[in-house]
Scaffold this motif. Structure first.
Motif, PDB file in Angstrom:
ATOM      1  N   LEU A 114      -0.290  -1.580 -11.005  1.00 28.80           N
ATOM      2  CA  LEU A 114      -0.575  -2.839 -10.313  1.00 28.80           C
ATOM      3  C   LEU A 114      -0.320  -2.669  -8.824  1.00 28.80           C
ATOM      4  O   LEU A 114       0.715  -2.127  -8.424  1.00 28.80           O
ATOM      5  CB  LEU A 114       0.310  -3.964 -10.852  1.00 28.80           C
ATOM      6  N   ALA A 115      -1.265  -3.135  -7.996  1.00 18.95           N
ATOM      7  CA  ALA A 115      -1.070  -3.208  -6.547  1.00 18.95           C
ATOM      8  C   ALA A 115      -1.228  -4.662  -6.133  1.00 18.95           C
ATOM      9  O   ALA A 115      -2.342  -5.202  -6.128  1.00 18.95           O
ATOM     10  CB  ALA A 115      -2.063  -2.321  -5.814  1.00 18.95           C
ATOM     11  N   ALA A 116      -0.121  -5.317  -5.813  1.00 13.53           N
ATOM     12  CA  ALA A 116      -0.122  -6.717  -5.414  1.00 13.53           C
ATOM     13  C   ALA A 116      -0.285  -6.808  -3.905  1.00 13.53           C
ATOM     14  O   ALA A 116       0.361  -6.068  -3.156  1.00 13.53           O
ATOM     15  CB  ALA A 116       1.175  -7.390  -5.843  1.00 13.53           C
ATOM     16  N   VAL A 117      -1.142  -7.724  -3.461  1.00  9.32           N
ATOM     17  CA  VAL A 117      -1.432  -7.887  -2.033  1.00  9.32           C
ATOM     18  C   VAL A 117      -0.838  -9.208  -1.559  1.00  9.32           C
ATOM     19  O   VAL A 117      -1.168 -10.271  -2.091  1.00  9.32           O
ATOM     20  CB  VAL A 117      -2.950  -7.866  -1.775  1.00  9.32           C
ATOM     21  N   SER A 118       0.036  -9.130  -0.542  1.00  6.52           N
ATOM     22  CA  SER A 118       0.642 -10.355  -0.019  1.00  6.52           C
ATOM     23  C   SER A 118       1.168 -10.109   1.386  1.00  6.52           C
ATOM     24  O   SER A 118       1.992  -9.212   1.594  1.00  6.52           O
ATOM     25  CB  SER A 118       1.794 -10.826  -0.914  1.00  6.52           C
ATOM     26  N   ALA A 119       0.717 -10.912   2.339  1.00  5.55           N
ATOM     27  CA  ALA A 119       1.248 -10.815   3.704  1.00  5.55           C
ATOM     28  C   ALA A 119       2.618 -11.484   3.808  1.00  5.55           C
ATOM     29  O   ALA A 119       3.504 -11.001   4.513  1.00  5.55           O
ATOM     30  CB  ALA A 119       0.273 -11.445   4.691  1.00  5.55           C
ATOM     31  N   SER A 120       2.811 -12.577   3.074  1.00  4.06           N
ATOM     32  CA  SER A 120       4.068 -13.327   3.160  1.00  4.06           C
ATOM     33  C   SER A 120       5.134 -12.816   2.205  1.00  4.06           C
ATOM     34  O   SER A 120       6.310 -13.156   2.331  1.00  4.06           O
ATOM     35  CB  SER A 120       3.805 -14.806   2.856  1.00  4.06           C
ATOM     36  N   LEU A 121       4.734 -12.008   1.227  1.00  5.19           N
ATOM     37  CA  LEU A 121       5.617 -11.500   0.166  1.00  5.19           C
ATOM     38  C   LEU A 121       6.204 -12.631  -0.679  1.00  5.19           C
ATOM     39  O   LEU A 121       7.349 -12.548  -1.147  1.00  5.19           O
ATOM     40  CB  LEU A 121       6.730 -10.616   0.744  1.00  5.19           C
ATOM     41  N   ASP A 122       5.390 -13.661  -0.896  1.00  7.60           N
ATOM     42  CA  ASP A 122       5.783 -14.758  -1.780  1.00  7.60           C
ATOM     43  C   ASP A 122       5.521 -14.321  -3.223  1.00  7.60           C
ATOM     44  O   ASP A 122       4.587 -14.784  -3.887  1.00  7.60           O
ATOM     45  CB  ASP A 122       4.999 -16.027  -1.437  1.00  7.60           C
ATOM     46  N   LEU A 123       6.349 -13.392  -3.675  1.00  7.62           N
ATOM     47  CA  LEU A 123       6.242 -12.822  -5.015  1.00  7.62           C
ATOM     48  C   LEU A 123       7.620 -12.851  -5.662  1.00  7.62           C
ATOM     49  O   LEU A 123       8.633 -12.639  -4.988  1.00  7.62           O
ATOM     50  CB  LEU A 123       5.730 -11.379  -4.951  1.00  7.62           C
ATOM     51  N   ASP A 124       7.641 -13.058  -6.974  1.00  6.93           N
ATOM     52  CA  ASP A 124       8.903 -13.131  -7.706  1.00  6.93           C
ATOM     53  C   ASP A 124       9.246 -11.743  -8.249  1.00  6.93           C
ATOM     54  O   ASP A 124       8.637 -11.279  -9.212  1.00  6.93           O
ATOM     55  CB  ASP A 124       8.773 -14.145  -8.844  1.00  6.93           C
ATOM     56  N   ALA A 175      -5.919  -1.399   2.703  1.00  5.87           N
ATOM     57  CA  ALA A 175      -5.401  -1.421   1.334  1.00  5.87           C
ATOM     58  C   ALA A 175      -6.058  -0.339   0.492  1.00  5.87           C
ATOM     59  O   ALA A 175      -5.387   0.403  -0.242  1.00  5.87           O
ATOM     60  CB  ALA A 175      -5.632  -2.797   0.708  1.00  5.87           C
ATOM     61  N   VAL A 176      -7.376  -0.236   0.582  1.00  6.76           N
ATOM     62  CA  VAL A 176      -8.100   0.786  -0.194  1.00  6.76           C
ATOM     63  C   VAL A 176      -7.674   2.182   0.245  1.00  6.76           C
ATOM     64  O   VAL A 176      -7.439   3.068  -0.587  1.00  6.76           O
ATOM     65  CB  VAL A 176      -9.620   0.588  -0.036  1.00  6.76           C
ATOM     66  N   ASP A 177      -7.556   2.408   1.548  1.00  5.38           N
ATOM     67  CA  ASP A 177      -7.144   3.721   2.043  1.00  5.38           C
ATOM     68  C   ASP A 177      -5.756   4.090   1.531  1.00  5.38           C
ATOM     69  O   ASP A 177      -5.502   5.251   1.148  1.00  5.38           O
ATOM     70  CB  ASP A 177      -7.159   3.745   3.569  1.00  5.38           C
ATOM     71  N   ALA A 178      -4.835   3.109   1.507  1.00  2.00           N
ATOM     72  CA  ALA A 178      -3.478   3.375   1.026  1.00  2.00           C
ATOM     73  C   ALA A 178      -3.478   3.763  -0.451  1.00  2.00           C
ATOM     74  O   ALA A 178      -2.719   4.650  -0.875  1.00  2.00           O
ATOM     75  CB  ALA A 178      -2.601   2.143   1.247  1.00  2.00           C
ATOM     76  N   LEU A 179      -4.329   3.125  -1.231  1.00  2.00           N
ATOM     77  CA  LEU A 179      -4.405   3.463  -2.659  1.00  2.00           C
ATOM     78  C   LEU A 179      -5.001   4.851  -2.860  1.00  2.00           C
ATOM     79  O   LEU A 179      -4.532   5.631  -3.698  1.00  2.00           O
ATOM     80  CB  LEU A 179      -5.223   2.402  -3.395  1.00  2.00           C
ATOM     81  N   ARG A 180      -6.023   5.168  -2.105  1.00  2.00           N
ATOM     82  CA  ARG A 180      -6.642   6.489  -2.231  1.00  2.00           C
ATOM     83  C   ARG A 180      -5.694   7.591  -1.781  1.00  2.00           C
ATOM     84  O   ARG A 180      -5.683   8.687  -2.361  1.00  2.00           O
ATOM     85  CB  ARG A 180      -7.946   6.521  -1.440  1.00  2.00           C
ATOM     86  N   GLU A 181      -4.886   7.323  -0.764  1.00  2.00           N
ATOM     87  CA  GLU A 181      -3.900   8.303  -0.321  1.00  2.00           C
ATOM     88  C   GLU A 181      -2.900   8.616  -1.424  1.00  2.00           C
ATOM     89  O   GLU A 181      -2.312   9.702  -1.441  1.00  2.00           O
ATOM     90  CB  GLU A 181      -3.156   7.769   0.908  1.00  2.00           C
ATOM     91  N   ARG A 182      -2.711   7.704  -2.358  1.00  2.00           N
ATOM     92  CA  ARG A 182      -1.795   7.901  -3.476  1.00  2.00           C
ATOM     93  C   ARG A 182      -2.513   8.423  -4.713  1.00  2.00           C
ATOM     94  O   ARG A 182      -1.959   8.397  -5.809  1.00  2.00           O
ATOM     95  CB  ARG A 182      -1.045   6.591  -3.761  1.00  2.00           C
ATOM     96  N   GLY A 183      -3.741   8.867  -4.543  1.00  2.00           N
ATOM     97  CA  GLY A 183      -4.476   9.505  -5.626  1.00  2.00           C
ATOM     98  C   GLY A 183      -5.236   8.572  -6.533  1.00  2.00           C
ATOM     99  O   GLY A 183      -5.725   8.995  -7.587  1.00  2.00           O
ATOM    100  N   HIS A 184      -5.383   7.300  -6.133  1.00  2.00           N
ATOM    101  CA  HIS A 184      -6.066   6.317  -6.979  1.00  2.00           C
ATOM    102  C   HIS A 184      -7.535   6.225  -6.573  1.00  2.00           C
ATOM    103  O   HIS A 184      -7.878   5.545  -5.600  1.00  2.00           O
ATOM    104  CB  HIS A 184      -5.381   4.960  -6.865  1.00  2.00           C
ATOM    105  N   ALA A 185      -8.393   6.895  -7.321  1.00  2.00           N
ATOM    106  CA  ALA A 185      -9.826   6.938  -6.986  1.00  2.00           C
ATOM    107  C   ALA A 185     -10.602   5.799  -7.628  1.00  2.00           C
ATOM    108  O   ALA A 185     -11.660   5.413  -7.142  1.00  2.00           O
ATOM    109  CB  ALA A 185     -10.421   8.273  -7.423  1.00  2.00           C
ATOM    110  N   ARG A 186     -10.092   5.256  -8.737  1.00  2.00           N
ATOM    111  CA  ARG A 186     -10.765   4.178  -9.468  1.00  2.00           C
ATOM    112  C   ARG A 186      -9.970   2.899  -9.242  1.00  2.00           C
ATOM    113  O   ARG A 186      -8.912   2.708  -9.841  1.00  2.00           O
ATOM    114  CB  ARG A 186     -10.861   4.516 -10.953  1.00  2.00           C
TER     115      ARG A 186
END
Length: 254
Positions: A114-124, A175-186
């Motif tokens: 899971l990659a959660a996207v949040s600028a405010s980090l309003d996540l539990d 965001a996409v570039d960061a995921l690809r840098e971690r080896g996530h192609a799909r």
């Protein structure tokens, strides 16, 4: 979707209407989603609403859920905005034994990340989607995010600080570039509309999977893409599937 629901879905999920008529099995459909790229998966009513009673799940049915499960099970990572995570009540992202076998055969980890996207980090950080995740989640946020929230979420996830996009939110391309840098192609995204808007605006979305639920919702549900400037962005129809009155279209952005 429960195991009982999955068991109720037949092996042949759909009739293919385009490009070649025929029957499509779960295994065949899952294999098509192993192609690398950034793909969205959204459900809409035929009058254009993304929600019923405030949730996309209100428009779905067991076959649409089975399709969602297949698309997820082929993804390396599931990219989702914080608002959608909260509204839909996401739990830990995992697939079933059949999905695990497919993933191992494809050289993937047992479960999508899971990659959660949040600028405010309003996540539990205590929610099951973090605490019970079989793969350590990612949280994609912006430089300058609240330090105390970064520290709290680092207990349960890898927090990635990215340069802000237009308007101060997380950049879709970054965001996409960061995921690809971690080896996530799909990469599979389930929105919401603001995240899709960021991806579309920055030409970071390759394909769109659109499930057309055979209902008229009325109400004031949102559009699928929000925040991208108005422009004609052409797409090619790759496939069209049918199950009873449910249609699933796969479009490739050109």
């Amino acid at each position: 979707m429960t195991d009982e629901t999955r068991d109720a879905v037949p092996g042949a999920l759909f009739d293919r209407l385009w490009p070649e008529p025929g029957e499509v099995t779960a295994d065949e459909l899952a294999a098509t989603y192993l192609e690398p790229g950034v793909r969205s998966n959204m459900v809409t009513s035929i009058d254009g609403s993304l929600t019923m009673d405030g949730r996309a799940g209100g428009l779905s049915d067991p076959v649409d859920q089975a399709h969602l499960h297949l698309a997820r099970s082929a993804a390396d990572v599931l990219l989702v905005g914080a608002g959608t995570l909260r509204a839909e009540g996401y739990g830990p992202v995992r697939t079933d034994e059949t999905g695990v076998a497919r993933r191992r055969a494809a050289g993937q980890s047992d479960h999508p990340r899971l990659a959660a996207v949040s600028a405010s980090l309003d996540l539990d950080e205590s929610s099951p989607m973090f605490r019970d995740a079989p793969e350590r989640p990612l949280v994609l946020t912006v430089t300058g995010a609240p330090r105390e929230r970064v520290a709290a979420l680092e207990e349960v996830a890898e927090v990635v600080l990215l340069p802000p996009g237009e308007g101060g939110g997380v950049s879709g391309r970054a965001a996409v570039d960061a995921l690809r840098e971690r080896g996530h192609a799909r990469i599979l995204t389930e929105g919401g509309p603001t995240l899709l808007g960021a991806l579309v605006a920055e030409d970071a979305l390759d394909e769109m999977l659109v499930s057309y639920s055979p209902v008229v919702a009325g109400g004031t549900g949102r559009r699928m893409v929000l925040g991208a400037a108005e422009a004609v962005r052409e797409a090619e129809l790759v496939s069209l599937l049918r199950s009873d009155s449910l249609l699933v279209a796969r479009y490739r952005l050109t």
